[in-house]
Design a protein around this motif. Structure first.
Motif, PDB file in Angstrom:
ATOM      1  N   LYS A 104       2.107   5.364  -7.556  1.00 56.53           N
ATOM      2  CA  LYS A 104       0.822   6.583  -8.341  1.00 56.53           C
ATOM      3  C   LYS A 104       1.065   7.865  -8.156  1.00 56.53           C
ATOM      4  O   LYS A 104       0.052   8.686  -9.169  1.00 56.53           O
ATOM      5  N   GLU A 105       1.726   8.593  -7.120  1.00 56.89           N
ATOM      6  CA  GLU A 105       1.600   9.795  -7.233  1.00 56.89           C
ATOM      7  C   GLU A 105       2.365  10.197  -8.153  1.00 56.89           C
ATOM      8  O   GLU A 105       2.306  11.878  -9.109  1.00 56.89           O
ATOM      9  N   TYR A 136       2.727   1.621  -3.503  1.00 59.65           N
ATOM     10  CA  TYR A 136       1.543   2.057  -4.758  1.00 59.65           C
ATOM     11  C   TYR A 136       0.539   3.491  -4.361  1.00 59.65           C
ATOM     12  O   TYR A 136       0.848   3.718  -5.509  1.00 59.65           O
ATOM     13  N   ASN A 137       0.931   3.587  -3.050  1.00 57.31           N
ATOM     14  CA  ASN A 137       0.174   5.075  -2.764  1.00 57.31           C
ATOM     15  C   ASN A 137       1.459   5.959  -3.874  1.00 57.31           C
ATOM     16  O   ASN A 137       1.276   7.360  -4.098  1.00 57.31           O
ATOM     17  N   ALA A 138       2.922   6.008  -3.171  1.00 64.68           N
ATOM     18  CA  ALA A 138       4.111   6.756  -3.599  1.00 64.68           C
ATOM     19  C   ALA A 138       4.160   6.260  -5.210  1.00 64.68           C
ATOM     20  O   ALA A 138       4.688   6.969  -5.401  1.00 64.68           O
ATOM     21  N   GLN A 176      11.967   4.635  -1.862  1.00 68.92           N
ATOM     22  CA  GLN A 176      10.948   3.812  -1.290  1.00 68.92           C
ATOM     23  C   GLN A 176      11.521   3.129  -0.090  1.00 68.92           C
ATOM     24  O   GLN A 176      11.454   3.276   1.207  1.00 68.92           O
ATOM     25  N   THR A 214       0.977  -0.939   0.301  1.00 67.06           N
ATOM     26  CA  THR A 214       0.045  -0.119   0.070  1.00 67.06           C
ATOM     27  C   THR A 214       0.940   1.607  -0.174  1.00 67.06           C
ATOM     28  O   THR A 214       0.226   2.158  -0.883  1.00 67.06           O
ATOM     29  N   GLU A 215       1.729   1.337   0.287  1.00 65.58           N
ATOM     30  CA  GLU A 215       3.014   2.792   0.941  1.00 65.58           C
ATOM     31  C   GLU A 215       3.841   2.761  -0.530  1.00 65.58           C
ATOM     32  O   GLU A 215       3.655   3.496  -0.668  1.00 65.58           O
TER      33      GLU A 215
END
Length: 133
Positions: A17-18, A13-15, A92, A10-11
């Motif tokens: 996609k941003e 994915y969010n980074a 990341q 999740t971490e």
């Protein structure tokens, strides 16, 4: 069982996609994705550290291996795009305490698809803290 896969995915994915809104991301490996750019993030190993099992027979640490596959078919910029995505993944994961142990380029489909296979290792404790050793 110490299992950080969902939190880590999740971490990432969010980074990702941003920074790369058009990127398709999966937690399952795909040999040839249907959309590009594409990244798969897979926990390839979760091995109990037997030397840290406590007297109640509970695990306290696990050695983790994550395999990341990055695919790009961007005309004239396949390699550049894949490397930019790898750089963000690397940032990341190393920030979380992982160590990159491999980053291998692979050319697919007569050179029209560029792929990078990267592997990251770390040791997680029962509080989800990652250690390089």
């Amino acid at each position: 069982m110490i299992d950080i896969e969902n939190v880590l995915y999740t971490e990432l994915y969010n980074a990702l996609k941003e920074k790369f809104p058009a990127l398709s991301i999966s937690g399952v490996e795909e040999r040839l994705p249907s959309s590009f750019p594409f990244v798969s993030i897979v926990e390839a190993d979760n091995l109990v550290r037997s030397d840290t099992i406590d007297s109640s027979n509970r695990e306290n640490h696990v050695n983790l291996l994550y395999e990341v596959n990055i695919y790009s078919n961007k005309a004239g910029e396949r390699k550049t795009e894949a490397k930019a995505i790898l750089a963000e993944i690397d940032r990341q994961l190393t920030m979380r305490g992982f160590l990159r142990t491999a980053a291998q380029p692979v050319s697919l489909n007569d050179g029209t698809i560029y792929r990078i296979i990267a592997r990251y290792t770390g040791c997680a404790d029962k509080n989800n803290v990652i250690y390089r050793r």
